[in-house]
Design a protein around this motif. Structure first.
Motif, PDB file in Angstrom:
ATOM      1  N   PHE A 169      -0.470 -79.953  34.142  1.00 25.08           N
ATOM      2  CA  PHE A 169      -0.212 -80.934  35.191  1.00 25.08           C
ATOM      3  C   PHE A 169      -0.211 -80.264  36.563  1.00 25.08           C
ATOM      4  O   PHE A 169       0.153 -79.094  36.713  1.00 25.08           O
ATOM      5  CB  PHE A 169       1.136 -81.614  34.951  1.00 25.08           C
ATOM      6  N   ASP A 170      -0.597 -81.045  37.565  1.00 24.54           N
ATOM      7  CA  ASP A 170      -0.579 -80.529  38.935  1.00 24.54           C
ATOM      8  C   ASP A 170       0.837 -80.464  39.493  1.00 24.54           C
ATOM      9  O   ASP A 170       1.187 -79.521  40.199  1.00 24.54           O
ATOM     10  CB  ASP A 170      -1.447 -81.411  39.836  1.00 24.54           C
ATOM     11  N   LEU A 171       1.650 -81.478  39.176  1.00 22.81           N
ATOM     12  CA  LEU A 171       3.014 -81.524  39.683  1.00 22.81           C
ATOM     13  C   LEU A 171       3.910 -82.184  38.642  1.00 22.81           C
ATOM     14  O   LEU A 171       3.600 -83.270  38.144  1.00 22.81           O
ATOM     15  CB  LEU A 171       3.084 -82.326  40.991  1.00 22.81           C
ATOM     16  N   VAL A 172       5.002 -81.511  38.311  1.00 25.01           N
ATOM     17  CA  VAL A 172       6.032 -82.079  37.446  1.00 25.01           C
ATOM     18  C   VAL A 172       7.303 -82.230  38.270  1.00 25.01           C
ATOM     19  O   VAL A 172       7.829 -81.237  38.801  1.00 25.01           O
ATOM     20  CB  VAL A 172       6.308 -81.201  36.211  1.00 25.01           C
ATOM     21  N   LEU A 173       7.775 -83.457  38.392  1.00 28.49           N
ATOM     22  CA  LEU A 173       9.045 -83.734  39.056  1.00 28.49           C
ATOM     23  C   LEU A 173      10.163 -83.699  38.022  1.00 28.49           C
ATOM     24  O   LEU A 173      10.033 -84.276  36.946  1.00 28.49           O
ATOM     25  CB  LEU A 173       9.007 -85.119  39.716  1.00 28.49           C
ATOM     26  N   LEU A 174      11.254 -83.038  38.370  1.00 25.71           N
ATOM     27  CA  LEU A 174      12.395 -82.935  37.469  1.00 25.71           C
ATOM     28  C   LEU A 174      13.690 -83.166  38.242  1.00 25.71           C
ATOM     29  O   LEU A 174      13.782 -82.841  39.438  1.00 25.71           O
ATOM     30  CB  LEU A 174      12.467 -81.556  36.810  1.00 25.71           C
ATOM     31  N   GLY A 175      14.666 -83.715  37.553  1.00 27.19           N
ATOM     32  CA  GLY A 175      16.026 -83.721  38.048  1.00 27.19           C
ATOM     33  C   GLY A 175      16.855 -82.760  37.218  1.00 27.19           C
ATOM     34  O   GLY A 175      16.341 -82.072  36.328  1.00 27.19           O
ATOM     35  N   MET A 176      18.146 -82.735  37.497  1.00 26.11           N
ATOM     36  CA  MET A 176      19.057 -81.919  36.687  1.00 26.11           C
ATOM     37  C   MET A 176      20.398 -82.620  36.610  1.00 26.11           C
ATOM     38  O   MET A 176      20.917 -83.108  37.626  1.00 26.11           O
ATOM     39  CB  MET A 176      19.238 -80.529  37.286  1.00 26.11           C
ATOM     40  N   GLY A 177      20.957 -82.678  35.409  1.00 20.15           N
ATOM     41  CA  GLY A 177      22.257 -83.306  35.217  1.00 20.15           C
ATOM     42  C   GLY A 177      23.401 -82.344  35.471  1.00 20.15           C
ATOM     43  O   GLY A 177      23.212 -81.128  35.572  1.00 20.15           O
ATOM     44  N   PRO A 178      24.619 -82.865  35.580  1.00 16.93           N
ATOM     45  CA  PRO A 178      25.791 -82.011  35.785  1.00 16.93           C
ATOM     46  C   PRO A 178      26.008 -81.006  34.663  1.00 16.93           C
ATOM     47  O   PRO A 178      26.712 -80.010  34.860  1.00 16.93           O
ATOM     48  CB  PRO A 178      26.948 -83.015  35.850  1.00 16.93           C
ATOM     49  N   ASP A 179      25.405 -81.247  33.498  1.00 15.12           N
ATOM     50  CA  ASP A 179      25.515 -80.303  32.380  1.00 15.12           C
ATOM     51  C   ASP A 179      24.377 -79.292  32.348  1.00 15.12           C
ATOM     52  O   ASP A 179      24.292 -78.477  31.427  1.00 15.12           O
ATOM     53  CB  ASP A 179      25.556 -81.065  31.050  1.00 15.12           C
ATOM     54  N   GLY A 180      23.499 -79.338  33.352  1.00 15.17           N
ATOM     55  CA  GLY A 180      22.382 -78.398  33.402  1.00 15.17           C
ATOM     56  C   GLY A 180      21.168 -78.842  32.617  1.00 15.17           C
ATOM     57  O   GLY A 180      20.200 -78.082  32.499  1.00 15.17           O
ATOM     58  N   HIS A 181      21.155 -80.064  32.093  1.00  8.03           N
ATOM     59  CA  HIS A 181      19.961 -80.528  31.371  1.00  8.03           C
ATOM     60  C   HIS A 181      18.888 -80.940  32.369  1.00  8.03           C
ATOM     61  O   HIS A 181      19.179 -81.253  33.531  1.00  8.03           O
ATOM     62  CB  HIS A 181      20.304 -81.682  30.420  1.00  8.03           C
ATOM     63  N   THR A 182      17.656 -80.938  31.910  1.00  4.81           N
ATOM     64  CA  THR A 182      16.552 -81.463  32.696  1.00  4.81           C
ATOM     65  C   THR A 182      15.590 -82.171  31.759  1.00  4.81           C
ATOM     66  O   THR A 182      15.531 -81.853  30.569  1.00  4.81           O
ATOM     67  CB  THR A 182      15.835 -80.348  33.488  1.00  4.81           C
ATOM     68  N   ALA A 183      14.820 -83.146  32.304  1.00 11.99           N
ATOM     69  CA  ALA A 183      14.096 -84.084  31.452  1.00 11.99           C
ATOM     70  C   ALA A 183      15.104 -84.589  30.406  1.00 11.99           C
ATOM     71  O   ALA A 183      16.225 -84.941  30.760  1.00 11.99           O
ATOM     72  CB  ALA A 183      12.855 -83.442  30.853  1.00 11.99           C
ATOM     73  N   SER A 184      14.742 -84.625  29.122  1.00 16.52           N
ATOM     74  CA  SER A 184      15.752 -84.916  28.090  1.00 16.52           C
ATOM     75  C   SER A 184      15.942 -83.700  27.197  1.00 16.52           C
ATOM     76  O   SER A 184      15.994 -83.777  25.979  1.00 16.52           O
ATOM     77  CB  SER A 184      15.365 -86.156  27.286  1.00 16.52           C
ATOM     78  N   LEU A 185      16.045 -82.558  27.860  1.00 16.40           N
ATOM     79  CA  LEU A 185      16.305 -81.280  27.211  1.00 16.40           C
ATOM     80  C   LEU A 185      17.784 -80.965  27.430  1.00 16.40           C
ATOM     81  O   LEU A 185      18.183 -80.442  28.492  1.00 16.40           O
ATOM     82  CB  LEU A 185      15.413 -80.199  27.801  1.00 16.40           C
ATOM     83  N   PHE A 186      18.602 -81.317  26.447  1.00 18.12           N
ATOM     84  CA  PHE A 186      20.054 -81.229  26.586  1.00 18.12           C
ATOM     85  C   PHE A 186      20.585 -79.939  25.969  1.00 18.12           C
ATOM     86  O   PHE A 186      19.964 -79.363  25.062  1.00 18.12           O
ATOM     87  CB  PHE A 186      20.719 -82.448  25.943  1.00 18.12           C
ATOM     88  N   PRO A 187      21.736 -79.469  26.448  1.00 19.48           N
ATOM     89  CA  PRO A 187      22.284 -78.198  25.950  1.00 19.48           C
ATOM     90  C   PRO A 187      22.454 -78.188  24.430  1.00 19.48           C
ATOM     91  O   PRO A 187      22.897 -79.161  23.826  1.00 19.48           O
ATOM     92  CB  PRO A 187      23.649 -78.114  26.653  1.00 19.48           C
ATOM     93  N   HIS A 188      22.060 -77.057  23.854  1.00 21.20           N
ATOM     94  CA  HIS A 188      22.290 -76.779  22.431  1.00 21.20           C
ATOM     95  C   HIS A 188      21.707 -77.876  21.522  1.00 21.20           C
ATOM     96  O   HIS A 188      22.329 -78.267  20.539  1.00 21.20           O
ATOM     97  CB  HIS A 188      23.788 -76.610  22.164  1.00 21.20           C
ATOM     98  N   THR A 189      20.507 -78.351  21.858  1.00 19.13           N
ATOM     99  CA  THR A 189      19.825 -79.328  21.014  1.00 19.13           C
ATOM    100  C   THR A 189      18.503 -78.750  20.518  1.00 19.13           C
ATOM    101  O   THR A 189      17.911 -77.873  21.166  1.00 19.13           O
ATOM    102  CB  THR A 189      19.556 -80.640  21.776  1.00 19.13           C
ATOM    103  N   PRO A 190      17.999 -79.226  19.372  1.00 20.13           N
ATOM    104  CA  PRO A 190      16.763 -78.675  18.808  1.00 20.13           C
ATOM    105  C   PRO A 190      15.553 -78.790  19.732  1.00 20.13           C
ATOM    106  O   PRO A 190      14.639 -77.968  19.657  1.00 20.13           O
ATOM    107  CB  PRO A 190      16.577 -79.502  17.532  1.00 20.13           C
ATOM    108  N   ALA A 191      15.541 -79.789  20.609  1.00 20.05           N
ATOM    109  CA  ALA A 191      14.382 -79.993  21.481  1.00 20.05           C
ATOM    110  C   ALA A 191      14.087 -78.770  22.349  1.00 20.05           C
ATOM    111  O   ALA A 191      12.928 -78.534  22.724  1.00 20.05           O
ATOM    112  CB  ALA A 191      14.608 -81.216  22.373  1.00 20.05           C
ATOM    113  N   LEU A 192      15.102 -77.986  22.656  1.00 15.85           N
ATOM    114  CA  LEU A 192      14.915 -76.815  23.519  1.00 15.85           C
ATOM    115  C   LEU A 192      13.978 -75.789  22.906  1.00 15.85           C
ATOM    116  O   LEU A 192      13.346 -75.009  23.629  1.00 15.85           O
ATOM    117  CB  LEU A 192      16.252 -76.147  23.820  1.00 15.85           C
TER     118      LEU A 192
END
Length: 243
Positions: free
Chosen positions: A137-160
């Motif tokens: 991709f040319d540009l990926v926009l991301l945010g970040m949650g208060p727990d440090g997750h981004t996209a739907s990549l959450f702490p200590h989850t298999p998706a990481l």
């Protein structure tokens, strides 16, 4: 590590959004000059909405845009929590972009794992048509949650830890979400984080420090080869130090 990494602290969400608009247009111009199209990945949440509203007022070459999503809650697009729905209402419904160049995540399927596989295949076919074996991709926009997750990549989850698919299923509090995987995000030419709010300070301190645990703070995993830009408002940026 990225070839270029920048951290900019802006006074407030309005100035952050304006700066994000400038960077988006810059990346679009680079992409059009090099490849004749602009492949952009959208983020959800409240912070990018202001950027999308600004984009809706611009006269840009919309026919060259190809719009994808980095993650999606597993709800229909007309649901208040839908990232697709928010982006359409704030931006995409107000510009003459060809409908076939908007690629929402397929949350209408009964099984989110099936939906992740379908979006993976859609990305594969699209980029193979451009003679690319994997998404860049040319540009990926991301945010970040208060727990440090981004996209739907959450702490200590298999998706990481998924590296063999472009898309996988993330989970938050037992609710499935679709998300691009870490390797796909890191193949982007530019990744742009938009982070606002005092409740992000603590996580930013962990994400931007030189060493830390990426399983606990998944935004640390985002290390594209080319360009990584963090835009922080003043409240969020108080938690950052380069020391």
């Amino acid at each position: 590590m990225p070839a270029e990494q920048r951290i900019e602290v802006l006074p407030d969400l309005e100035s952050l959004s304006q700066r994000a608009l400038e960077i988006t247009v810059e990346q679009m111009e680079l992409a059009l000059a090099a490849r004749g199209r602009f492949n952009i990945v959208l983020a959800g949440g409240s912070t990018p909405k202001s950027l999308y509203e600004r984009l809706s007022q611009e006269a840009l070459p919309w026919s060259a845009f190809h719009v994808f999503w980095g993650d999606e809650r597993y709800v229909p697009p007309d649901h208040p929590d839908s990232n697709e729905g928010m982006a359409r209402q704030a931006w995409l419904d107000h510009i003459p972009i060809p409908a076939a160049q908007i690629y929402p995540m397929p949350t209408f399927l009964p099984d989110p794992h099936q939906a992740a596989a379908q979006y993976h295949q859609e990305l594969l076919v699209y980029f193979q048509s451009l003679d690319k074996p994997t998404p860049d991709f040319d540009l990926v926009l991301l945010g970040m949650g208060p727990d440090g997750h981004t996209a739907s990549l959450f702490p200590h989850t298999p998706a990481l830890n998924v590296t063999d698919q472009f898309v996988t299923v993330g989970e938050k509090e037992g609710q499935p979400r679709l998300t691009l995987t870490v390797p796909v995000i890191n193949q982007a030419r530019c990744v742009l984080f938009l982070v606002a709010g005092a409740n992000k300070q603590a996580a930013l301190g962990q994400v931007l420090t030189k060493t830390g645990d990426p399983q606990a703070y998944p935004a640390r995993l985002i290390q594209p080869d080319e360009t990584l830009i963090w835009l922080l408002d003043q409240e969020a940026g108080l938690g950052w130090s380069d020391e």
